[in-house]
Design a protein around this motif. Structure first.
Motif, short mmCIF file in Angstrom:
data_model
loop_
_atom_site.label_atom_id
_atom_site.label_comp_id
_atom_site.label_asym_id
_atom_site.label_seq_id
_atom_site.Cartn_x
_atom_site.Cartn_y
_atom_site.Cartn_z
N GLN A 1 0.82 -1.21 0.00
CA GLN A 1 0.00 0.00 0.00
C GLN A 1 0.86 1.27 0.00
N ALA A 2 1.92 1.27 0.80
CA ALA A 2 2.77 2.46 0.89
C ALA A 2 3.48 2.74 -0.43
N TYR A 3 4.03 1.70 -1.05
CA TYR A 3 4.78 1.90 -2.29
C TYR A 3 3.85 2.33 -3.43
N ALA A 4 2.63 1.77 -3.45
CA ALA A 4 1.66 2.18 -4.47
C ALA A 4 1.30 3.66 -4.29
N GLU A 5 1.16 4.08 -3.04
CA GLU A 5 0.84 5.49 -2.78
C GLU A 5 1.98 6.40 -3.23
N GLU A 6 3.22 5.98 -3.00
CA GLU A 6 4.34 6.81 -3.46
C GLU A 6 4.36 6.90 -4.97
N ASP A 7 4.12 5.77 -5.64
CA ASP A 7 4.09 5.79 -7.11
C ASP A 7 3.02 6.75 -7.62
N ALA A 8 1.83 6.66 -7.00
CA ALA A 8 0.73 7.53 -7.42
C ALA A 8 1.08 9.00 -7.16
N PHE A 9 1.72 9.27 -6.03
CA PHE A 9 2.06 10.65 -5.69
C PHE A 9 3.13 11.21 -6.63
N ARG A 10 4.07 10.38 -7.01
CA ARG A 10 5.10 10.85 -7.94
C ARG A 10 4.46 11.29 -9.25
N SER A 11 3.45 10.52 -9.71
CA SER A 11 2.73 10.91 -10.92
C SER A 11 1.93 12.17 -10.68
N THR A 12 1.25 12.23 -9.52
CA THR A 12 0.47 13.42 -9.16
C THR A 12 1.37 14.64 -9.07
N LEU A 13 2.54 14.47 -8.50
CA LEU A 13 3.46 15.58 -8.32
C LEU A 13 3.89 16.16 -9.66
N ARG A 14 4.12 15.27 -10.63
CA ARG A 14 4.50 15.76 -11.96
C ARG A 14 3.38 16.58 -12.58
N GLN A 15 2.14 16.05 -12.54
CA GLN A 15 1.01 16.77 -13.14
C GLN A 15 0.69 18.04 -12.37
N GLY A 16 0.56 17.90 -11.06
CA GLY A 16 0.17 19.04 -10.23
C GLY A 16 1.19 20.15 -10.23
N THR A 17 2.48 19.79 -10.27
CA THR A 17 3.53 20.80 -10.28
C THR A 17 3.45 21.64 -11.55
N THR A 18 3.16 20.97 -12.67
CA THR A 18 3.00 21.70 -13.93
C THR A 18 1.85 22.70 -13.84
N VAL A 19 0.72 22.23 -13.29
CA VAL A 19 -0.45 23.11 -13.14
C VAL A 19 -0.13 24.27 -12.21
N LEU A 20 0.52 23.95 -11.08
CA LEU A 20 0.83 25.00 -10.11
C LEU A 20 1.83 25.99 -10.67
N ASP A 21 2.87 25.49 -11.34
CA ASP A 21 3.86 26.39 -11.91
C ASP A 21 3.23 27.34 -12.93
N THR A 22 2.30 26.81 -13.74
CA THR A 22 1.61 27.65 -14.72
C THR A 22 0.78 28.72 -14.03
N ALA A 23 0.05 28.29 -12.99
CA ALA A 23 -0.79 29.24 -12.26
C ALA A 23 0.05 30.32 -11.59
N VAL A 24 1.17 29.93 -10.99
CA VAL A 24 2.05 30.90 -10.33
C VAL A 24 2.63 31.87 -11.35
N ALA A 25 3.01 31.35 -12.53
CA ALA A 25 3.56 32.22 -13.57
C ALA A 25 2.52 33.24 -14.01
N GLU A 26 1.26 32.83 -14.13
CA GLU A 26 0.20 33.76 -14.53
C GLU A 26 0.00 34.84 -13.47
#
Length: 882
Positions: free
Chosen positions: A356-381
């Motif tokens: 369960q823990a390793y699956a959550e880390e894998d999911a978060f790493r994917s989330t972090l990539r997507q969310g970071t892009t969204v956040l960086d774009t929003a911050v730049a705007e």
């Protein structure tokens, strides 16, 4: 002294003095006001509050606890940890202040060779409530403490209550002077880093009335039975006895911190910010291990969200320290080895925990990539517009869509020099929670009742005589009627109320099993039972709708469970046990049930697993379950002590709370042996059939199986058979050839769709040329406005590319779908060089919605009938721009 040895020494000391050793309760608690046990007294709360008779006069425990209110302080101070262990000794009307003070002093200061902790008595300070002369005198007489090391403090520090009317009383705390290197002299009132609190003794001797906060409520008088509740922080005692600066450096956390330092190449002690992050990792990895061991799974609500937040904070802290690869496979086994001495189950269950823990880390790493892009774009705007505040809507989007906890958004925005509209985010979260509460209220009205009214009924009449295991019918008396606004005397036809009976045959919803259905009938009343719950220990309540006559307090009624409903419920619950055993037989012991629900004809079962099972594995599980039914395995029920059940190998399922005596349900002996309070069939064949109807994901590393059982199972299989027969007839193919025939049809459809899409694309391109050739002149610019049944953005770009490139060119295209419209705007280079921006045009046309770059932008949310007006407004915007 190892932390496990400190723990064992505490329990042995109090066991030798007549205390019953009570095992730690699981971290998830049935207390509706809490997500997790957050204090050592929580499992004893019913006895301390007088809601239930204590089974022993004195007890001792080392209770696992989780507190996350101060999670942002973890790592920054020496005192805050999200997981901690509280050593406690309790007296229920037995001994009081003198014995409690004597025990605490003896254990703290007795030499190690004599079973004590060997603390220097000259460095111990005590605090007492300013009114508690008795405690101050006892510290002088029993411990020999001088007056200058007995500090009197006010209600905020040294008076305890549960925050509601009930028991309360003064408390006394022990502090240890760790020396001048850690702070100023003068005692705990001056410096609580140098003077570390390690033991709190609560003297419950009064009853408090209504009132908010820690002060200002009336004291109603003395309790008839005075209690003792003490808590000694195990991690704090380990900090003292192991001679380290803080709880992150004791033997149960320092190895995790050290491994994180090795992974990241950071030396602990060289940089404050890095040290804080390493401490966060050490604390959070251990906390996650213990939460997972007790059955909490990562999720988006409640306990699951707390665990997800803790895991993700740990993972991100490691990434910020420079390690970009998965870290939990390196850190979690270290935490396991630290904790297995006190909690062997973390090693026994590590396969499931790690999955369960390793699956959550894998999911978060994917989330972090997507969310970071969204956040960086929003911050730049935000920065491009000259602002410094990220909108609350954006933070909510990151939380709701991408799984970004708000604290992560706050941290990442702060790192880029931008603040977050926390109030806006909080308001949106509150709206979401209120929608969830409203939905819950429509489904369950019993949970909305005032627990104080229910407690009054329990105090007046005692526990419900519960007969669900023995009969489907009882002659009962109505003890109380409750509505949303309080007690009722009677309820007429059509009314809905909560009924308390002196005895009942109805099963109250618990353990994943839905409540019974049935009726209450009397001389002049009939009522339908809609729901049955157990809101307080020992109290069963029924939500009913009166269908005829009037139901009144004191009425004699016959309570009858619908026998068909109960039979279906028994089939479904036994079917859940069978499916669980079959799942473990096929997949192995890590496929341990992590949640279930069953009602007549239906069951679902959640279990940790990475990835879908696939048709072959599902088929094996279904076959193993139905083979057990064909063998007609015996179903046996036995009562025994919890240690006996664990020794027998019975599975204690997560999210459940068990008492001293437990009910063990066996199907085929050891094949399926679980602790369970539900109703069951006598033999497995009575289940009829288990037909799997679905498998799905319910979160990272968590799968859900659904099945139909009994008549509903046979009905499901019959419908599947009829469906196959109709397909075979329509396709004029033998049943065995249906998969191949359907595959051929799908390939043909796919090819036809591709051809149609190609023709549509060519037509759009041809139309783009026509639209460009008919462009209107608006000032110095060429403008095309149009609508399309296809992709607005693609047509806008195609038109833009066909406009002359030596003049500013603008293409604005709208599209409609399901009553809503989207609008896309594309500009050529000449238009952009003249100062125009596609993003600004879209925002102006859509009142601030939508966005994009200066070259191309798009927005939605427009009503379909408003699209023509929006397109007509484009020339005016271009003219004003000129």
């Amino acid at each position: 002294m190892r932390t496990a040895d400190i723990r064992r020494r505490f329990l042995d000391f109090f066991a030798e003095r007549g205390h019953t050793v009570v095992p730690s309760a699981p971290l998830p608690t049935p207390d509706p006001t809490l997500l997790f046990v957050n204090a050592g007294m929580v499992p004893f709360k019913p006895y301390l509050a007088g809601e239930a008779a204590p089974p022993w006069p004195r007890a001792t425990s080392v209770q696992k606890c989780v507190r996350t209110l101060d999670i942002e302080e973890v790592g920054r101070t020496t005192r805050h940890g999200s997981f901690f262990q509280m050593n406690g000794n309790f007296s229920f009307g037995d001994y009081f202040k003198e014995e409690a003070i004597s025990y605490a002093w003896q254990l703290s200061t007795a030499p190690v060779a004599d079973g004590g902790y060997g603390l220097d008595p000259e460095r111990i300070w005590a605090t007492v409530h300013h009114s508690d002369d008795e405690a101050a005198e006892l510290w002088r007489r029993v411990a020999g403490l001088p007056d200058e090391r007995i500090v009197r403090r006010g209600d905020e520090d040294n008076f305890w209550s549960m925050g509601v009317p009930g028991p309360c009383g003064p408390c006394s705390e022990l502090y240890y002077d760790r020396g001048p290197a850690l702070g100023r002299a003068g005692g705990p009132a001056v410096d609580e880093d140098r003077y570390m609190e390690f033991w709190n003794l609560v003297f419950m001797q009064y009853e408090r009335g209504e009132g908010a906060g820690k002060t200002g409520y009336p004291i109603l008088g003395e309790l008839p039975r005075r209690n003792i509740d003490t808590g000694m922080g195990l991690e704090r005692m380990a900090t003292l006895l192991q001679g380290v600066d803080n709880l992150y450096e004791i033997d149960e956390t320092r190895p995790v911190l050290q491994r994180a330092a090795e992974l990241t190449g950071v030396r602990y002690g060289s940089d404050h910010q890095a040290d804080v992050r390493l401490r966060v990792v050490a604390d959070h990895v251990r906390t996650a291990l213990m939460m997972l061991a007790d059955g909490t799974a990562p999720g988006n609500e409640g306990r699951g969200y707390v665990l997800r937040r803790i895991l993700r904070r740990a993972v991100r802290s490691v990434r910020l320290l420079g390690h970009q690869d998965p870290c939990l496979p390196e850190l979690l086994p270290v935490a396991r080895d630290c904790m297995r001495h006190s909690y062997p189950e973390v090693a026994e269950e590590f396969g499931r925990i790690a999955q369960q823990a390793y699956a959550e880390e894998d999911a978060f790493r994917s989330t972090l990539r997507q969310g970071t892009t969204v956040l960086d774009t929003a911050v730049a705007e935000v920065k491009a517009s000259g602002g410094h505040l990220l909108p609350g809507q954006q933070a909510f989007l990151l939380h709701d869509t991408y799984g970004f906890p708000i604290d992560l958004t706050l941290e990442m925005a702060e790192e880029q020099g931008v603040e977050v509209d926390r109030e806006g985010f909080t308001a949106l979260m509150a709206e979401q929670r209120e929608r969830a509460r409203a939905d819950a209220r429509t489904r369950k009205s019993v949970g909305a009742l005032d627990t104080s009214a229910l407690r009054s009924v329990l105090d007046a009449h005692g526990p419900t005589d519960w007969r669900a295991y023995d009969t489907l019918l009882t002659d009962s008396t109505v003890l109380a009627l409750l509505g949303p606004d309080g007690p009722l005397k009677a309820v007429g036809a059509g009314g809905i109320a909560t009924v308390v009976l002196d005895r009942t045959p109805f099963y109250a919803e618990s353990g994943g099993q839905d409540s019974d259905a049935g009726a209450l009938t009397g001389a002049s009343v009939e009522a339908e039972v809609l729901d049955v719950q157990r809101p307080l220990p020992g109290l069963v309540v029924h939500q009913v709708r009166v269908t005829a006559g009037e139901l009144a307090v004191g009425d004699a009624v016959r309570a009858s469970v619908d026998p068909e409903w109960r039979l279906g419920a028994r089939q479904a619950h036994s079917g859940t046990h069978v499916l669980h055993a079959a799942l473990r037989q096929v997949l192995g012991p890590t496929a341990l049930q992590a949640g279930s629900y069953n009602r007549p004809g239906y069951l679902r079962l959640d279990f940790p697993w990475r990835g879908a099972l696939g048709p072959a594995a599902r088929g094996e599980v279904e076959e193993a379950a139905n083979r057990a039914l064909r063998r007609d395995l015996a179903v046996d029920v036995r009562w025994m002590s919890l240690p006996e059940a664990k020794e027998l190998g019975a599975l204690a399922l997560f999210g459940e709370t068990y008492g001293e005596r437990v009910r063990v349900v066996e199907i085929g002996g050891a094949w399926s042996r679980e602790l369970c309070g539900g109703t069951h069939v006598e033999r497995a064949a009575q289940i009829g059939v288990v037909a799997l109807t679905g498998e799905s994901s319910v979160g990272a590393g968590m799968r859900r199986l659904e099945a139909a059982v009994g008549f509903e199972g046979f009905g499901y299989l019959a419908r599947e058979r009829d469906l196959v027969a109709r397909l075979a007839e329509q396709l004029q193919a033998p049943r065995a050839q249906l998969p191949e025939r359907v595959a051929v049809l799908l390939d043909r459809l796919k090819a036809a769709d591709q051809r149609a899409e190609e023709l549509r694309r060519r037509a759009e391109l041809g139309r783009a040329a026509e639209l460009a050739s008919a462009a209107a002149e608006v000032g110095a610019a060429l403008l095309v406005t149009a609508t399309t049944d296809g992709d607005a953005r693609s047509l806008a770009l195609a038109v833009r590319d066909r406009l002359p490139q030596d003049r500013p060119g603008v293409a604005a295209v709208g599209a409609e779908a399901a009553g809503k419209a989207t609008l896309a705007v594309a500009l050529n280079r000449a238009a952009r060089e003249s100062g125009m921006s596609a993003g600004e045009l879209v925002k102006a046309l859509l009142s601030g919605r939508g966005g994009g770059s200066a070259e191309v932008a798009q927005g939605g949310g427009l009503a379909a009938d408003a699209l023509p007006e929006a397109l007509r407004a484009v020339p005016g915007l271009l003219v004003r721009r000129d």
